[in-house]
Design a protein around this motif. Structure first.
Motif, mmCIF file in Angstrom:
data_model
loop_
_atom_site.group_PDB
_atom_site.id
_atom_site.type_symbol
_atom_site.label_atom_id
_atom_site.label_comp_id
_atom_site.label_asym_id
_atom_site.label_seq_id
_atom_site.Cartn_x
_atom_site.Cartn_y
_atom_site.Cartn_z
ATOM 1 N N HIS A 295 2.202 -4.656 4.641
ATOM 2 C CA HIS A 295 1.205 -5.164 4.979
ATOM 3 C C HIS A 295 1.452 -6.586 5.426
ATOM 4 O O HIS A 295 1.009 -6.996 4.146
ATOM 5 N N ASP B 50 4.345 7.292 1.812
ATOM 6 C CA ASP B 50 4.068 6.211 2.846
ATOM 7 C C ASP B 50 4.666 4.640 2.189
ATOM 8 O O ASP B 50 2.865 4.932 1.815
ATOM 9 N N VAL B 51 5.180 4.242 2.090
ATOM 10 C CA VAL B 51 4.804 3.304 1.643
ATOM 11 C C VAL B 51 4.968 1.671 2.546
ATOM 12 O O VAL B 51 5.777 1.717 3.374
ATOM 13 N N VAL B 52 3.744 0.459 2.212
ATOM 14 C CA VAL B 52 3.384 0.437 3.652
ATOM 15 C C VAL B 52 3.281 -1.427 3.050
ATOM 16 O O VAL B 52 3.080 -2.107 1.777
ATOM 17 N N ARG C 217 6.675 0.639 7.565
ATOM 18 C CA ARG C 217 6.139 1.822 6.726
ATOM 19 C C ARG C 217 7.502 2.304 6.224
ATOM 20 O O ARG C 217 8.570 2.816 7.373
ATOM 21 N N ASP D 21 0.176 -3.993 9.670
ATOM 22 C CA ASP D 21 1.776 -2.938 8.438
ATOM 23 C C ASP D 21 2.999 -4.155 9.961
ATOM 24 O O ASP D 21 2.684 -3.970 10.306
ATOM 25 N N ARG E 74 9.318 5.696 4.048
ATOM 26 C CA ARG E 74 9.393 6.952 3.778
ATOM 27 C C ARG E 74 9.931 7.267 2.198
ATOM 28 O O ARG E 74 11.090 7.239 2.464
ATOM 29 N N TYR F 198 0.545 -1.257 -0.008
ATOM 30 C CA TYR F 198 -0.025 0.076 -0.134
ATOM 31 C C TYR F 198 0.626 0.816 -0.174
ATOM 32 O O TYR F 198 2.404 0.805 0.740
ATOM 33 N N ALA F 199 0.490 1.986 -0.458
ATOM 34 C CA ALA F 199 1.059 3.731 -0.359
ATOM 35 C C ALA F 199 -0.052 5.224 -0.043
ATOM 36 O O ALA F 199 -0.922 4.655 -0.336
ATOM 37 N N PRO G 198 -3.739 0.238 10.412
ATOM 38 C CA PRO G 198 -2.076 0.001 10.842
ATOM 39 C C PRO G 198 -1.369 -0.687 11.714
ATOM 40 O O PRO G 198 -0.413 -0.979 11.244
#
Length: 179
Positions: free
Chosen positions: A109, A105-107, A130, A127, A132, A96-97, A124
């Protein structure tokens, strides 16, 4: 006899038509890459810009994006990775982003079962971590969202997300010597 042939033809045609799957607006893609002794596989759908403004339009700033289209993008590694100082154990994760004008912010998950854009089901607490990323503007235009890899050696690689005039570069490393 003509009636029987017509009935058989109709039945056969119906069976064939039922087996055809219509093409998707955002076609499925899969990319696999070896890095040292570890394999990374990404399964995702590739939406197209189709004349629309992508960032800040189709993909709004400040809101979760499932990194692709349809179901969540799946990132699978058959070995442990390090991504910008974060340990990512072997397994499958959803990507996710949260894009913003100056950073993303790249996640990674843990829940891979979400469908759609993720806003309703995203938690969240699920996660893995995350990171950046500062997006880069590129001169080439990329019509369909693309995930690829570059700058590959035995211990490191860059995962690239490219769409419109934007490039997201995510450095990944593995400890091939220990493995």
């Amino acid at each position: 006899m003509k009636v029987l042939n017509l009935i058989l033809f109709t039945c056969f045609s119906t069976v064939l038509a039922a087996q055809i799957e219509a093409p998707k607006a955002s076609p499925f893609s899969k990319v696999e890459q070896d890095i040292g002794l570890t394999k990374i596989t990404i399964a995702y759908s590739r939406p197209g810009a189709k004349g629309r403004k992508v960032l800040g339009g189709l993909v709004p700033y400040g809101r979760i994006w499932r990194v692709g289209a349809n179901e969540s993008t799946k990132f699978t590694a058959d070995g442990d990775l390090t991504i910008m100082g974060n340990n990512l154990p072997e397994g499958t994760y959803a990507l996710y982003a949260f894009p913003y004008e100056g950073h993303w912010d790249v996640v990674f998950h843990k829940n891979t079962e979400h469908w759609g854009d993720g806003r309703k089901a995203y938690d969240p607490e699920e996660d893995a971590f995350r990171i950046r990323i500062i997006p880069q503007e590129i001169s080439n235009y990329q019509e369909n969202f693309l995930i690829t890899f570059d700058e590959i050696d035995h211990n490191s690689i860059n995962m690239l997300w490219i769409w419109e005039h934007t490039l997201i570069k995510i450095p990944i490393s593995v400890d091939t010597d220990t493995k």
